[in-house]
Write a protein that holds these residues in place. Structure first.
Motif, short mmCIF file in Angstrom:
data_model
loop_
_atom_site.label_atom_id
_atom_site.label_comp_id
_atom_site.label_asym_id
_atom_site.label_seq_id
_atom_site.Cartn_x
_atom_site.Cartn_y
_atom_site.Cartn_z
N LYS A 45 -4.60 -17.66 -102.78
CA LYS A 45 -3.46 -18.22 -103.54
C LYS A 45 -2.44 -17.18 -103.92
CE LYS A 45 -6.48 -21.65 -106.06
NZ LYS A 45 -7.09 -21.94 -107.15
N SER B 164 -9.65 -21.74 -100.72
CA SER B 164 -8.64 -21.45 -101.68
C SER B 164 -9.22 -20.77 -103.00
CB SER B 164 -7.90 -22.90 -102.28
OG SER B 164 -9.00 -23.74 -102.67
N CYS C 85 -6.76 -18.32 -115.36
CA CYS C 85 -7.09 -17.95 -114.13
C CYS C 85 -7.23 -18.98 -113.13
CB CYS C 85 -8.44 -17.28 -114.20
SG CYS C 85 -9.04 -16.76 -112.63
N PRO C 86 -6.41 -18.47 -111.84
CA PRO C 86 -6.23 -19.67 -110.86
C PRO C 86 -7.20 -19.54 -110.09
CG PRO C 86 -4.51 -18.23 -110.77
CD PRO C 86 -5.54 -17.58 -111.79
N TYR C 87 -8.41 -18.79 -110.24
CA TYR C 87 -9.63 -18.51 -109.13
C TYR C 87 -10.77 -19.07 -109.75
CZ TYR C 87 -5.92 -15.77 -107.06
OH TYR C 87 -4.60 -15.36 -106.57
N GLY C 88 -10.51 -19.22 -111.13
CA GLY C 88 -11.90 -19.83 -111.85
C GLY C 88 -13.01 -18.69 -111.93
N VAL C 89 -12.64 -17.52 -112.14
CA VAL C 89 -13.63 -16.69 -112.10
C VAL C 89 -14.11 -16.12 -113.57
CG1 VAL C 89 -12.77 -15.43 -110.04
CG2 VAL C 89 -12.16 -14.40 -112.21
#
Lengths: 430, 284
Positions: free
Chosen positions: B265, B284, B199-203
């Protein structure tokens, strides 16, 4: 630290709040490391088995046993890491094929089967001989291992060779696939700047081979000392050249990757720089310092045509340093990648636990196991040729196959035919 | 009664609920006590009596007929963090400063500086200000500083159209529903955390008790009953907008129509479904 998490990672800059719970621990550092050792050991055995490089004959069968002993323990760190290891087979029974990880069980399972089959063909003549000479419990084990086939006639052995050659041929792309897969696992994660690289599978594969050769050197020397036999000079020279060649390509690939990263200078490159100079500087020092030193040593050994004791000493040092350097590389990739925040605005620090199911003790235990299994395996099936110091002089003219029956084993079959000439009735043991 | 009528009636009830809850949550915030759970319980009692017509039940819910999306108007967010606490209470998220399904980031540009100072409710200084890891607030650290520009950015799962987390899941335990929500089957997840990495958003966060991954579901258990996600429900300033894109009059459709929105992103190709208004290039 308050809360349910006792090992939250400290950070600087800004990181996403969930990132403080580092997902992949030191267990995931040794997973690609052990996989790499397997790939490297296997490649050495293939150099002899498939490419007929005679100098690797002394370690060819030993390399196979090494590969399988370590391969057994490849899934172990993964299972220790899973939150629900009892469901691990979900990935096997209902694989989600868009996931690289779904292929793991199939790739690893296939590879283990292939290794076991190849070992069986390589050692079959030995197993048959031992099943006839050993009594007691161990004798039963050997008789079971023959799988009911005790035909060691030249025709039968020729068939063995054919199969073994085929398996070794398949084994090369399988070994490449196994470790290329691990590289893909990391390289395909676009969310992580430090992992997401097209070169990652290649770097993983080549560094794997280098570490595996290193392991083989160390183990071969250790076993030779233990058995009080001379280390084969030609074999050492061959291993030196192999390691040198692969290491050179690894260093060039890794260097190019870093160069490209910094040359492009995409957003967040300052944080990458801080990661390298800060969090993983020691790992980078070991990885790069170790690799370059080994390259220098190997170059010197090859250029000066070093022989004998000093060759063995320097090669052992090289092997050990290379193993440590590649371990550091795995740390730098797996841990470094997670220490670099996805925000590209902060850095985390991972502190491994010592105790606990993802701790260093568990890692040490898992990493010790393959050595024990290997020792047991070599006790069960000796991969060594009988005469140490004199053997090089009396080497057979064209030893194309590792599983060509070694003198000790080949003699009994040659003698018994006097009593039972008929090759069609091999079941003459009573 | 036509569908349109039902919709209007539902919106009216939604509005009255939200007004009530806004007052309630502001009241709780000023009281400084963590009563999200209580407020949600109170809300349920209120909705029971005030709701007319009753919200659709799960048996009638057809996921082919909805396309959920989320909007965040960062210009409205006041950083009260009711959303974070409501989310934790509603979804049973670990009560510590390392596991969140939603969070709020604070961006502060000081005079003479190019880069913002960024922090989030889990920052140790903020935790010290709130006094525990069970309630959250932003501390007053910029009290004496010359602030040039400052804003809050709520974050949550983007429920991407092309979710990287779903792509990498080895078992298919995490999946995308027809109505555009990314969920996790806790009884099937093996806990490898590959999705956490992807996950690029760290969620995504890890549930250490169950040994599985957790994440924002847009309160799927609520939205399929016609309710709003807990964070949207409690937001006192309507910084969070939720609705069905298939309905041209839903809050999210209006939000998307009336604003120039952006996503986080976009270069990842994940095509997020949380749309932002009023964020900065540093976000970001």
């Amino acid at each position: 630290m308050i809360g349910t998490l006792t090992h939250a990672a400290p950070y600087v800059g800004y990181v996403y709040p969930n990132e403080t719970d580092i997902a992949w621990s030191v267990l995931i550092v040794i997973y690609p490391y052990i996989t790499g050792l397997v790939a490297g050991a296997f490649i050495v055995s293939s150099l002899y088995h498939v490419f007929g490089m005679a100098q690797f004959r002394p370690v060819a069968r030993f390399a196979l046993l090494t590969a399988v002993s370590f391969m057994f323990f490849v899934p172990v760190p993964l299972l220790f890491h899973l939150g629900n290891p009892q469901r691990a087979f979900n990935a096997v029974l209902t694989p989600h094929w868009t996931s690289a990880m779904a292929a793991f069980s199939y790739v690893a399972g296939f590879y283990i089967c292939l290794l076991l089959l190849e070992i069986w063909f390589a050692f079959r003549a030995d197993i048959v001989a031992l099943s006839k000479t050993t009594s007691g419990l161990l004798g039963i084990v050997y008789r079971v291992l023959t799988l009911g086939s005790d035909d060691v006639s030249p025709r039968s052995l020729a068939i063995d060779h054919k199969f073994a050659f085929m398996l070794a041929m398949i084994g090369i792309p399988a070994a490449g696939g196994l470790h290329g897969y691990v590289g893909f696992l990391f390289g395909s994660v676009k969310a992580r700047e430090w992992w997401s690289s097209d070169l990652m599978p290649i770097i993983f594969l080549l560094s794997a081979i280098v570490s595996g050769v290193g392991l083989l050197i160390v183990l071969y020397v250790a076993y030779s000392k233990f058995r009080k036999v001379q280390v084969d000079d030609d074999c050492m020279k061959g291993l030196a050249r192999t390691m040198w060649a692969f290491l050179l390509v690894v260093l060039v690939s890794e260097g190019l990757e870093l160069l490209e990263m910094f040359y492009k200078g995409l957003e967040g490159i300052d944080m990458v720089q801080r990661l390298i100079q800060g969090k993983i500087w020691f790992g980078m020092l070991i990885q790069w310092g170790g690799s370059i030193s080994v390259l220098a040593i190997l170059t010197a050994l090859i250029v000066f045509k070093t022989k004998g004791k000093s060759l063995v000493t320097w090669m052992t040092v090289s092997g050990l340093v290379m193993m440590i350097a590649v371990l550091a590389m795995r740390w730098n990739v797996v841990i470094g990648g997670q220490e670099l925040s996805k925000t590209m605005k902060g850095l985390l620090t991972y502190y491994p636990e010592v105790f606990g199911h993802e701790g260093l003790l568990v890692v040490a235990f898992i990493f010790t196991c393959p050595f024990i299994v290997l020792w047991l395996a070599t006790r069960l099936l000796s991969p060594w040729e009988p005469e140490g110091p004199t053997r090089p002089k009396t080497r057979q003219p064209e030893p194309r196959w590792p599983w060509t029956i070694s003198p000790r084993v080949s003699k009994p079959p040659r003698n018994p035919p006097k009593t039972s000439r008929n090759p069609r009735s091999p079941r003459s043991r009573a | 009664m036509t569908n349109q009528d039902t919709k209007v009636g539902k919106e009216a009830s939604d509005l009255s609920r939200r007004n009530f809850l806004r007052i309630l949550s502001i009241g709780t915030a000023s009281a400084g006590a963590m009563v999200s759970a209580g407020s949600l319980m109170a809300k349920e009692q209120v909705t029971e009596s005030a709701a007319e017509p009753p919200p659709p039940k799960i048996p009638n819910y057809d996921w082919n007929k909805h396309k959920w999306a989320f909007g965040v108007d960062a210009t409205r967010c006041i950083g009260c963090l009711r959303c974070v606490e409501a989310c934790k209470a509603e979804n049973g998220v670990a009560q510590d400063a390392h596991h969140f399904r939603t969070w709020v980031e604070r961006y502060v540009y000081l005079e003479g500086e190019d880069k913002p100072h960024i922090d989030c409710q889990n920052d140790p200084q903020n935790i010290a200000a709130s006094g525990s890891e069970r309630e959250f607030r932003f501390d007053n650290r910029y009290k004496d500083a010359k602030v040039e520009k400052a804003f809050f950015v709520p974050k949550l799962c983007n429920h991407c159209t092309h979710p990287a987390c779903v792509q990498v899941c080895p078992t298919g335990a995490t999946y995308q529903t027809k109505d555009g929500v990314v969920l996790i089957d806790h009884s099937y997840c093996i806990g490898c955390q590959y999705c956490v990495q992807a996950c690029p958003y760290g969620v995504r966060e890890y549930n250490h008790v169950l040994g599985v991954t957790d994440k924002c579901t847009w309160c799927y258990h609520r939205i399929t009953k016609g309710l709003l996600p807990a964070c949207v429900e409690v937001c006192p300033v309507e910084a969070r907008v939720f609705g069905d894109r298939n309905d041209p009059q839903s809050p999210i459709s209006l939000f998307l129509r009336n604003n120039r929105v952006e996503v986080l992103k976009p270069e990842t190709g994940n095509a997020p479904n949380v749309f932002y208004v009023g964020i900065d290039r540093e976000v970001s």
